[in-house]
Design a protein around this motif. Structure first.
Motif, mmCIF file in Angstrom:
data_model
loop_
_atom_site.group_PDB
_atom_site.id
_atom_site.type_symbol
_atom_site.label_atom_id
_atom_site.label_comp_id
_atom_site.label_asym_id
_atom_site.label_seq_id
_atom_site.Cartn_x
_atom_site.Cartn_y
_atom_site.Cartn_z
ATOM 1 N N UNK A 127 -6.081 -52.704 -135.429
ATOM 2 C CA UNK A 127 -7.507 -52.645 -135.749
ATOM 3 C C UNK A 127 -8.334 -52.409 -134.498
ATOM 4 N N UNK A 128 -8.063 -53.228 -133.483
ATOM 5 C CA UNK A 128 -8.877 -53.146 -132.279
ATOM 6 C C UNK A 128 -8.684 -51.787 -131.597
ATOM 7 N N UNK A 129 -7.475 -51.270 -131.708
ATOM 8 C CA UNK A 129 -7.209 -49.976 -131.097
ATOM 9 C C UNK A 129 -8.032 -48.878 -131.753
ATOM 10 N N UNK A 130 -8.109 -48.955 -133.077
ATOM 11 C CA UNK A 130 -8.879 -47.917 -133.776
ATOM 12 C C UNK A 130 -10.352 -48.025 -133.437
ATOM 13 N N UNK A 131 -10.813 -49.267 -133.264
ATOM 14 C CA UNK A 131 -12.214 -49.444 -132.881
ATOM 15 C C UNK A 131 -12.461 -48.812 -131.515
ATOM 16 N N UNK A 132 -11.515 -49.006 -130.615
ATOM 17 C CA UNK A 132 -11.666 -48.430 -129.275
ATOM 18 C C UNK A 132 -11.677 -46.910 -129.349
ATOM 19 N N UNK A 133 -10.771 -46.361 -130.137
ATOM 20 C CA UNK A 133 -10.756 -44.910 -130.287
ATOM 21 C C UNK A 133 -12.071 -44.412 -130.848
ATOM 22 N N UNK A 134 -12.570 -45.165 -131.828
ATOM 23 C CA UNK A 134 -13.822 -44.758 -132.455
ATOM 24 C C UNK A 134 -14.966 -44.783 -131.446
ATOM 25 N N UNK A 135 -14.967 -45.814 -130.610
ATOM 26 C CA UNK A 135 -16.025 -45.914 -129.605
ATOM 27 C C UNK A 135 -15.974 -44.740 -128.649
ATOM 28 N N UNK A 136 -14.762 -44.291 -128.354
ATOM 29 C CA UNK A 136 -14.628 -43.138 -127.472
ATOM 30 C C UNK A 136 -15.225 -41.900 -128.106
ATOM 31 N N UNK A 137 -15.102 -41.816 -129.421
ATOM 32 C CA UNK A 137 -15.588 -40.607 -130.085
ATOM 33 C C UNK A 137 -17.090 -40.616 -130.257
ATOM 34 N N UNK A 138 -17.611 -41.752 -130.680
ATOM 35 C CA UNK A 138 -19.046 -41.788 -130.964
ATOM 36 C C UNK A 138 -19.546 -43.218 -130.927
ATOM 37 N N UNK A 139 -20.118 -43.588 -129.780
ATOM 38 C CA UNK A 139 -20.469 -44.995 -129.624
ATOM 39 C C UNK A 139 -21.617 -45.403 -130.538
ATOM 40 N N UNK A 140 -22.478 -44.480 -130.862
ATOM 41 C CA UNK A 140 -23.600 -44.841 -131.722
ATOM 42 C C UNK A 140 -23.135 -45.134 -133.144
ATOM 43 N N UNK A 141 -22.195 -44.311 -133.606
ATOM 44 C CA UNK A 141 -21.691 -44.548 -134.953
ATOM 45 C C UNK A 141 -21.017 -45.910 -135.042
ATOM 46 N N UNK A 142 -20.282 -46.230 -134.002
ATOM 47 C CA UNK A 142 -19.609 -47.527 -133.970
ATOM 48 C C UNK A 142 -20.638 -48.657 -133.980
ATOM 49 N N UNK A 143 -21.696 -48.473 -133.196
ATOM 50 C CA UNK A 143 -22.738 -49.500 -133.176
ATOM 51 C C UNK A 143 -23.352 -49.665 -134.543
ATOM 52 N N UNK A 144 -23.521 -48.549 -135.232
ATOM 53 C CA UNK A 144 -24.115 -48.617 -136.569
ATOM 54 C C UNK A 144 -23.199 -49.320 -137.550
ATOM 55 N N UNK A 145 -21.901 -49.378 -137.217
ATOM 56 C CA UNK A 145 -20.992 -50.114 -138.099
ATOM 57 C C UNK A 145 -21.025 -51.599 -137.804
ATOM 58 N N UNK A 146 -21.873 -51.993 -136.894
ATOM 59 C CA UNK A 146 -22.037 -53.413 -136.641
ATOM 60 C C UNK A 146 -21.113 -53.973 -135.587
ATOM 61 N N UNK A 147 -20.547 -53.100 -134.780
ATOM 62 C CA UNK A 147 -19.623 -53.567 -133.751
ATOM 63 C C UNK A 147 -20.361 -53.652 -132.423
ATOM 64 N N UNK A 148 -20.086 -54.732 -131.698
ATOM 65 C CA UNK A 148 -20.707 -54.895 -130.386
ATOM 66 C C UNK A 148 -20.042 -53.929 -129.412
ATOM 67 N N UNK A 149 -20.728 -52.827 -129.169
ATOM 68 C CA UNK A 149 -20.130 -51.783 -128.335
ATOM 69 C C UNK A 149 -19.855 -52.287 -126.926
ATOM 70 N N UNK A 150 -20.754 -53.112 -126.420
ATOM 71 C CA UNK A 150 -20.576 -53.583 -125.047
ATOM 72 C C UNK A 150 -19.331 -54.442 -124.916
ATOM 73 N N UNK A 151 -19.036 -55.190 -125.975
ATOM 74 C CA UNK A 151 -17.831 -55.997 -125.905
ATOM 75 C C UNK A 151 -16.595 -55.105 -125.880
ATOM 76 N N UNK A 152 -16.654 -54.040 -126.635
ATOM 77 C CA UNK A 152 -15.548 -53.086 -126.622
ATOM 78 C C UNK A 152 -15.395 -52.501 -125.233
ATOM 79 N N UNK A 153 -16.533 -52.204 -124.592
ATOM 80 C CA UNK A 153 -16.480 -51.692 -123.230
ATOM 81 C C UNK A 153 -15.773 -52.670 -122.305
ATOM 82 N N UNK A 154 -16.197 -53.937 -122.407
ATOM 83 C CA UNK A 154 -15.587 -54.955 -121.547
ATOM 84 C C UNK A 154 -14.087 -54.988 -121.752
#
Lengths: 297, 355
Positions: free
Chosen positions: A170-197
């Motif tokens: 799960x977490x891996x897919x979230x990371x991949x998604x963030x790489x593709x489009x961080x705004x879309x990921x943010x809109x899904x309610x995921x803390x993008x900055x935490x993913x960055x960390x």
């Protein structure tokens, strides 16, 4: 001539594996955060020094020390990103700030870390000698040091592990998604900055594992970071940004080109060749060898 | 900040009067201070301010961070010095040849680089500079039999005091040459900013796609900026060679130099006119002081602190110090005006006459 080429080829492949692992960490960071982490080489250097001191003081074999160093470096990377780089991201969203700021930050970090270690330990060379690091394996008449072989296969395993992590968890897919489009990921309610960390921490942990291998293949000295730092960028561009397998392929190509090149021309000139290759690739195929034409985020 | 009625907001690109006083002081400084070391520090300040301005023209205005500027500096220095050593050509003419070669190199480097954005641009500039550095460092004899001397570097023929050959036994002529160069570079930056080129470049910087949609030819204007920047950079290289009478690839093509130049311009204020001067005035003496105090005892600790400063500036003062410094100078201006019972600057128009 051909006789000289084979050991060079083997050397190149094994070295390429090492380049690959180092590049994977950087690729993860660059691909997800779009941060040019110039301090990546310094992370390698820090981990190499850690392995050295764990070996010197406790007698731990570097391969064993991985379970100590890798988590520690993960934490270090996590906090570096959280404390130093995150404020820049936050600022970038609010104002129109040049993205040069992150570049300068990581450059400053690189200067600081490299020279701090230099100041503390001096420009001396250390080396780790363990039972494994001094034994050789006979491959087609060529004496290949064991650490390099372990590094290569260990690296392969690591890369496939990371690929599995990114694609199946799960977490891996979230990371991949963030790489593709961080705004879309943010809109899904995921803390993008935490993913960055998290990703930064992962990238640094990966390079620290590479450090275990490198510490047995090269001398332990403060400038070990600089050499690998710049080259790893060439590798990830070669392989294609965001493509983990690409880093491996890129690393292999790079290692082979360098090793073969230093047979034909002077070794320094082969570094030149790598830079030239880099420029040519960026000019003709900026998405690297393995990616399709990249969409701009 | 509250603005009183009738007050005109001062244009932050307008040069404050107190700054002109500073410029005047700089002009007569060598007559007042005879300490060779302090003069040397000022020469270095002007040198880096000059190179910072040159970097600013291509990177500050276009927004793409070039970390390979040393390549341009090095080409100028090497071409001029090689002509000097091998053909006895005076660097005053050699620098023109150097500038031409550097400009051509700048176009060759710039053309592929400008197709790239962001970190890729930066990495490519680094690649070019490193390529040159490694090539020159490892080549004894280059094409056409030119003696590049590899990592040994080039020694400028020692002619004592030879003004016709851009060599002086005292530091003072160098001081004035670099001071003038710095003024010229700043003035050209000001002109660029004021004229159409500057506006086109800033448009490209803010939004290349929008600029292109409006009909601005991205490549053409970036290349023009590159040409001007290269010409200046090459003079910097020639000056370096003639001042230190020695030039080697590791230093003059090095990543360290590129980063130093970029840092000075960035700390001063990217895209501003006076920024590089302020940046140099801050960083050069600090760097010298650090290497003086710490360079000997703990090698590298001075650079470590340099790195910390870099990080601190990026985190806390990303726009650079330009705005703050100009504000300070404006405040000094107002103070002086009131002191001399002249009207406050805000009501005066640009030429200094009351409306």
């Amino acid at each position: 001539m051909l006789v000289r080429l084979i050991p060079a080829l083997i050397e190149g492949i094994l070295l390429g594996g090492l380049y690959g692992i180092i590049a994977v960490g950087l690729n993860l960071i660059f691909g997800v955060l779009r941060v040019v982490n110039f301090a990546h080489g310094s992370m390698l250097m820090l981990s190499v020094f850690s392995y050295y001191f764990l070996w010197k003081i406790f007698g731990f074999d570097p391969f064993f020390s991985i379970i100590i160093v890798a988590p520690a470096m993960f934490v270090l990377g996590y906090f570096l990103q959280h404390i130093l780089i995150r404020p820049l991201f936050v600022r970038e969203r609010a104002l129109v700030v040049e993205p040069t700021s992150v570049l300068m930050l990581t450059t400053g970090l690189m200067f600081f870390l490299d020279n701090l270690i230099l100041a503390i330990f001096g420009p001396n060379y250390f080396s780790i000698t363990t039972k494994i690091s001094s034994s050789y394996f006979n491959l087609a008449g060529v004496a290949v040091p064991w650490p390099k072989i372990i590094a290569f296969f260990g690296g392969l395993f690591l890369i496939f592990l990371v690929t599995w992590l990114l694609n199946k968890t799960e977490i891996g897919k979230v990371i991949k998604a963030t790489a593709q489009n961080r705004d879309a990921v943010a809109m899904c309610g995921i803390d993008v900055y935490k993913i960055y960390d998290l990703t930064f921490g992962m990238g640094v942990a990966l390079v620290s594992i590479a450090g275990a291998f490198a510490s047995q293949m090269f001398y332990v000295q403060p400038s070990i970071g600089t050499v690998f730092g710049v080259k790893s960028f060439l590798v990830i561009v070669l392989g294609g940004l965001g493509n983990i397998l690409g880093s491996l392929i890129g690393g292999l190509v790079f290692g082979i080109v360098e090793a073969l090149g230093s047979q034909v021309i002077a070794s320094s000139a082969s570094t030149m060749l790598s830079f030239l290759l880099f420029i040519i690739i960026l000019f003709f195929r900026p998405q690297g060898l393995l990616m399709r034409r990249a969409e701009r985020r | 900040m509250l603005q009183k009625l009738g007050e005109r907001k001062t244009d932050k690109n307008q040069i404050p009067f107190s700054l002109i006083i500073v410029a005047f002081v700089l002009l007569i400084l060598p007559l007042l201070i005879h300490n060779e070391y302090i003069i040397h520090i000022f020469v270095m300040v002007f040198f880096f301010a000059f190179l910072g301005s040159s970097w600013n023209i291509v990177s500050g205005f276009t927004g793409e961070l070039s970390l390979g500027h040393a390549a341009l500096v090095g080409i100028g220095g090497y071409v001029s010095t090689l002509l000097f050593i091998n053909a006895g050509l005076t660097p005053w003419i050699g620098m023109i040849v150097g500038a031409i070669v550097t400009v051509i190199a700048g176009i060759i480097i710039g053309y592929p680089c400008f197709k790239l954005r962001g970190p890729f641009f930066t990495l490519t500039t680094i690649a070019f500079a490193e390529l040159l550095r490694i090539y020159v460092s490892n080549t004894e004899t280059g094409p056409f039999g030119i003696q590049l001397k590899g990592s040994m570097g080039l020694l400028v023929p020692l002619l004592g005091n030879a003004p016709h050959f851009f060599e002086f036994s005292s530091k003072i002529p160098y001081y004035y040459i670099m001071l003038m160069a710095m003024f010229v570079a700043t003035w050209i930056t000001f002109l660029i900013r004021k004229k159409r080129l500057g506006h086109y470049l800033l448009a490209i910087k803010s939004d290349p796609d929008a600029a292109q949609a409006l009909g601005v030819n991205l490549t053409k204007y970036r290349l023009i900026a590159m040409i001007i920047s290269s010409a200046f950079a090459s003079f910097g290289g020639v000056f370096y060679a003639q001042y230190f009478r020695y030039i080697n690839a590791a230093r003059i093509f090095g990543l360290d130099l590129s980063i130093e130049i970029a840092l000075i311009a960035l700390i001063g204020g990217q895209g501003t006119i006076l920024g590089p001067i302020f940046g140099a005035l801050l960083l050069v003496p600090v760097g010298e002081y650090l290497s003086l105090k710490l360079g000997g005892s703990l090698p590298g600790s001075d650079l470590a602190i340099y790195g910390l400063i870099m990080m601190a500036v990026v985190l806390f003062m990303p726009r650079g110090i330009n705005n703050i410094v100009v504000k300070v100078f404006n405040n000094v201006d107002n103070f002086l005006m009131r002191l001399w019972r002249l009207k406050p600057r805000e009501i005066l128009n640009k030429k200094g006459r009351s409306p």
